[in-house]
Motif scaffolding. Structure first.
Motif, PDB file in Angstrom:
ATOM      1  N   VAL A 130       0.846  -1.193   0.000  1.00  0.00           N
ATOM      2  CA  VAL A 130       0.000   0.000   0.000  1.00  0.00           C
ATOM      3  C   VAL A 130       0.881   1.243   0.000  1.00  0.00           C
ATOM      4  O   VAL A 130       2.008   1.223   0.510  1.00  0.00           O
ATOM      5  N   VAL A 131       0.367   2.309  -0.599  1.00  0.00           N
ATOM      6  CA  VAL A 131       1.001   3.625  -0.542  1.00  0.00           C
ATOM      7  C   VAL A 131       0.050   4.551   0.214  1.00  0.00           C
ATOM      8  O   VAL A 131      -1.086   4.765  -0.220  1.00  0.00           O
ATOM      9  N   ASP A 132       0.504   5.076   1.343  1.00  0.00           N
ATOM     10  CA  ASP A 132      -0.277   6.032   2.125  1.00  0.00           C
ATOM     11  C   ASP A 132       0.188   7.439   1.772  1.00  0.00           C
ATOM     12  O   ASP A 132       1.351   7.787   2.009  1.00  0.00           O
ATOM     13  N   VAL A 133      -0.703   8.233   1.212  1.00  0.00           N
ATOM     14  CA  VAL A 133      -0.372   9.610   0.844  1.00  0.00           C
ATOM     15  C   VAL A 133      -1.078  10.566   1.789  1.00  0.00           C
ATOM     16  O   VAL A 133      -2.308  10.525   1.927  1.00  0.00           O
ATOM     17  N   SER A 134      -0.304  11.420   2.440  1.00  0.00           N
ATOM     18  CA  SER A 134      -0.888  12.428   3.329  1.00  0.00           C
ATOM     19  C   SER A 134      -1.372  13.614   2.508  1.00  0.00           C
ATOM     20  O   SER A 134      -0.635  14.153   1.679  1.00  0.00           O
ATOM     21  N   LEU A 135      -2.629  14.003   2.756  1.00  0.00           N
ATOM     22  CA  LEU A 135      -3.215  15.158   2.074  1.00  0.00           C
ATOM     23  C   LEU A 135      -3.339  16.293   3.079  1.00  0.00           C
ATOM     24  O   LEU A 135      -3.986  16.147   4.120  1.00  0.00           O
ATOM     25  N   TYR A 136      -2.708  17.431   2.773  1.00  0.00           N
ATOM     26  CA  TYR A 136      -2.623  18.528   3.738  1.00  0.00           C
ATOM     27  C   TYR A 136      -3.472  19.744   3.386  1.00  0.00           C
ATOM     28  O   TYR A 136      -3.384  20.762   4.066  1.00  0.00           O
ATOM     29  N   GLY A 137      -4.255  19.654   2.318  1.00  0.00           N
ATOM     30  CA  GLY A 137      -5.065  20.795   1.960  1.00  0.00           C
ATOM     31  C   GLY A 137      -5.988  20.475   0.804  1.00  0.00           C
ATOM     32  O   GLY A 137      -5.977  19.367   0.259  1.00  0.00           O
ATOM     33  N   CYS A 138      -6.799  21.454   0.434  1.00  0.00           N
ATOM     34  CA  CYS A 138      -7.758  21.295  -0.654  1.00  0.00           C
ATOM     35  C   CYS A 138      -7.478  22.252  -1.806  1.00  0.00           C
ATOM     36  O   CYS A 138      -8.182  22.244  -2.817  1.00  0.00           O
ATOM     37  N   ASP A 139      -6.451  23.102  -1.643  1.00  0.00           N
ATOM     38  CA  ASP A 139      -6.049  24.044  -2.691  1.00  0.00           C
ATOM     39  C   ASP A 139      -4.677  24.610  -2.331  1.00  0.00           C
ATOM     40  O   ASP A 139      -4.096  24.237  -1.297  1.00  0.00           O
ATOM     41  N   GLY A 140      -4.171  25.485  -3.177  1.00  0.00           N
ATOM     42  CA  GLY A 140      -2.850  26.044  -2.931  1.00  0.00           C
ATOM     43  C   GLY A 140      -2.759  26.821  -1.633  1.00  0.00           C
ATOM     44  O   GLY A 140      -1.752  26.746  -0.918  1.00  0.00           O
ATOM     45  N   GLU A 141      -3.807  27.591  -1.313  1.00  0.00           N
ATOM     46  CA  GLU A 141      -3.787  28.411  -0.102  1.00  0.00           C
ATOM     47  C   GLU A 141      -3.673  27.549   1.150  1.00  0.00           C
ATOM     48  O   GLU A 141      -2.867  27.834   2.052  1.00  0.00           O
ATOM     49  N   SER A 142      -4.488  26.500   1.228  1.00  0.00           N
ATOM     50  CA  SER A 142      -4.463  25.647   2.419  1.00  0.00           C
ATOM     51  C   SER A 142      -3.138  24.889   2.520  1.00  0.00           C
ATOM     52  O   SER A 142      -2.594  24.705   3.619  1.00  0.00           O
ATOM     53  N   TYR A 143      -2.596  24.458   1.390  1.00  0.00           N
ATOM     54  CA  TYR A 143      -1.302  23.778   1.428  1.00  0.00           C
ATOM     55  C   TYR A 143      -0.210  24.703   1.938  1.00  0.00           C
ATOM     56  O   TYR A 143       0.643  24.294   2.740  1.00  0.00           O
ATOM     57  N   ARG A 144      -0.213  25.957   1.490  1.00  0.00           N
ATOM     58  CA  ARG A 144       0.793  26.906   1.979  1.00  0.00           C
ATOM     59  C   ARG A 144       0.642  27.134   3.477  1.00  0.00           C
ATOM     60  O   ARG A 144       1.637  27.230   4.206  1.00  0.00           O
ATOM     61  N   ALA A 145      -0.589  27.222   3.958  1.00  0.00           N
ATOM     62  CA  ALA A 145      -0.831  27.483   5.374  1.00  0.00           C
ATOM     63  C   ALA A 145      -0.339  26.341   6.251  1.00  0.00           C
ATOM     64  O   ALA A 145       0.162  26.562   7.353  1.00  0.00           O
ATOM     65  N   TYR A 178      -3.911  24.289  12.068  1.00  0.00           N
ATOM     66  CA  TYR A 178      -3.513  25.005  10.866  1.00  0.00           C
ATOM     67  C   TYR A 178      -4.420  24.668   9.681  1.00  0.00           C
ATOM     68  O   TYR A 178      -4.561  25.445   8.755  1.00  0.00           O
ATOM     69  N   MET A 179      -5.042  23.478   9.716  1.00  0.00           N
ATOM     70  CA  MET A 179      -5.940  23.053   8.652  1.00  0.00           C
ATOM     71  C   MET A 179      -7.399  23.400   8.942  1.00  0.00           C
ATOM     72  O   MET A 179      -8.258  23.291   8.058  1.00  0.00           O
ATOM     73  N   LEU A 180      -7.668  23.844  10.148  1.00  0.00           N
ATOM     74  CA  LEU A 180      -9.049  23.999  10.621  1.00  0.00           C
ATOM     75  C   LEU A 180      -9.971  24.760   9.671  1.00  0.00           C
ATOM     76  O   LEU A 180     -11.109  24.325   9.437  1.00  0.00           O
ATOM     77  N   PRO A 181      -9.543  25.876   9.084  1.00  0.00           N
ATOM     78  CA  PRO A 181     -10.474  26.600   8.197  1.00  0.00           C
ATOM     79  C   PRO A 181     -10.909  25.801   6.962  1.00  0.00           C
ATOM     80  O   PRO A 181     -11.917  26.137   6.340  1.00  0.00           O
ATOM     81  N   TRP A 182     -10.149  24.775   6.611  1.00  0.00           N
ATOM     82  CA  TRP A 182     -10.425  24.031   5.377  1.00  0.00           C
ATOM     83  C   TRP A 182     -10.747  22.555   5.604  1.00  0.00           C
ATOM     84  O   TRP A 182     -10.892  21.804   4.648  1.00  0.00           O
ATOM     85  N   VAL A 183     -10.834  22.120   6.856  1.00  0.00           N
ATOM     86  CA  VAL A 183     -10.850  20.682   7.123  1.00  0.00           C
ATOM     87  C   VAL A 183     -12.006  19.957   6.429  1.00  0.00           C
ATOM     88  O   VAL A 183     -11.830  18.850   5.891  1.00  0.00           O
ATOM     89  N   ASP A 184     -13.192  20.563   6.386  1.00  0.00           N
ATOM     90  CA  ASP A 184     -14.327  19.915   5.711  1.00  0.00           C
ATOM     91  C   ASP A 184     -14.068  19.781   4.214  1.00  0.00           C
ATOM     92  O   ASP A 184     -14.354  18.742   3.608  1.00  0.00           O
ATOM     93  N   ARG A 185     -13.491  20.820   3.620  1.00  0.00           N
ATOM     94  CA  ARG A 185     -13.184  20.775   2.188  1.00  0.00           C
ATOM     95  C   ARG A 185     -12.065  19.789   1.892  1.00  0.00           C
ATOM     96  O   ARG A 185     -12.045  19.144   0.838  1.00  0.00           O
ATOM     97  N   VAL A 186     -11.112  19.658   2.815  1.00  0.00           N
ATOM     98  CA  VAL A 186     -10.038  18.677   2.632  1.00  0.00           C
ATOM     99  C   VAL A 186     -10.612  17.270   2.600  1.00  0.00           C
ATOM    100  O   VAL A 186     -10.238  16.441   1.772  1.00  0.00           O
ATOM    101  N   MET A 187     -11.561  16.987   3.496  1.00  0.00           N
ATOM    102  CA  MET A 187     -12.184  15.661   3.522  1.00  0.00           C
ATOM    103  C   MET A 187     -12.964  15.408   2.235  1.00  0.00           C
ATOM    104  O   MET A 187     -12.909  14.306   1.668  1.00  0.00           O
ATOM    105  N   GLU A 188     -13.677  16.417   1.762  1.00  0.00           N
ATOM    106  CA  GLU A 188     -14.415  16.273   0.502  1.00  0.00           C
ATOM    107  C   GLU A 188     -13.446  16.020  -0.651  1.00  0.00           C
ATOM    108  O   GLU A 188     -13.690  15.182  -1.533  1.00  0.00           O
ATOM    109  N   CYS A 189     -12.338  16.744  -0.639  1.00  0.00           N
ATOM    110  CA  CYS A 189     -11.325  16.580  -1.684  1.00  0.00           C
ATOM    111  C   CYS A 189     -10.755  15.162  -1.641  1.00  0.00           C
ATOM    112  O   CYS A 189     -10.614  14.505  -2.677  1.00  0.00           O
ATOM    113  N   ALA A 190     -10.442  14.675  -0.439  1.00  0.00           N
ATOM    114  CA  ALA A 190      -9.855  13.341  -0.296  1.00  0.00           C
ATOM    115  C   ALA A 190     -10.794  12.271  -0.845  1.00  0.00           C
ATOM    116  O   ALA A 190     -10.364  11.335  -1.532  1.00  0.00           O
TER     117      ALA A 190
END
Length: 205
Positions: A130-145, A178-190
């Motif tokens: 298996v390959v486990d990939v960590s997802l840290y955001g839903c767009d460029g802004e969240s990834y930078r944060a 640090y992810m809190l403002p986007w956490v719901d969108r990150v889950m949707e993205c994942a």
């Protein structure tokens, strides 16, 4: 007349193998942090280092293989390769192929940046478990944060390519302040990628 072979599910096999390993003090699985170095700068991370002088103090591929050889001799069947970012280790392919050649089931933990065409060719020819990939955001802004870098497009393109190549891929999401403002969108993205699984690390940072 040949009798039918008794079979069990893979999950049952893992359970029984792990139980017997514990009873016999057998190191059935190993967790190897190949490097503390990472190509991200996640604000919540306590593992990674950015000092380039660390490279001179890291174990080489041959040194890691020496340790793994000892573990395999004692019964290791499963190995997890992580970091830092394990794919940044200069001898990653050498280490990985040693484990594959020894019949060890390998799990890769990565941030996905280096899960590029070259690495996919290796993993397609010699698949990890298996390959486990960590997802840290839903767009460029969240990834930078969260990580300090806008690598959203790179990571998501690599994830899609890995899934299309047929790799067993799981997405990992670690909610943090640090992810809190986007956490719901990150889950949707994942969930939108159609990966085999999406896991949430329950310990908030």
């Amino acid at each position: 007349e040949r009798q039918p072979m008794n079979t069990i599910s893979y999950n049952r096999f893992i359970y029984e193998a792990t139980r017997k390993a514990r009873e016999n003090d057998t190191p059935i699985s190993g967790y190897f942090e190949l490097t503390p170095l990472c190509n991200l700068d996640c604000r919540m991370c306590y593992v990674h280092l950015s000092d380039p002088s660390v490279k001179g103090r890291m174990l080489s591929g041959d040194q890691w293989i020496g340790l793994m050889e000892q573990a395999i001799a004692q019964g290791m069947m499963f190995a997890c390769l992580t970091g830092g970012e394990c794919l940044t280790h200069p001898d990653f392919k050498q280490i990985y192929m040693y484990l594959i050649d020894q019949g060890v089931s390998v799990r890769i933990k990565t941030n996905g940046i280096l899960l590029n065409r070259d690495m996919l060719a290796l993993f397609t020819a010699y698949p990890p478990y298996v390959v486990d990939v960590s997802l840290y955001g839903c767009d460029g802004e969240s990834y930078r944060a969260v990580t300090g870098y806008d690598v959203f497009e790179t990571v998501t393109a690599n994830v899609r390519a890995a899934i299309a190549a047929g790799l067993h891929l799981r997405l990992m999401v670690t909610p943090s302040a640090y992810m809190l403002p986007w956490v719901d969108r990150v889950m949707e993205c994942a969930k939108s990628f159609g990966a085999d699984d999406v896991f949430v690390n329950v310990m908030l940072i």
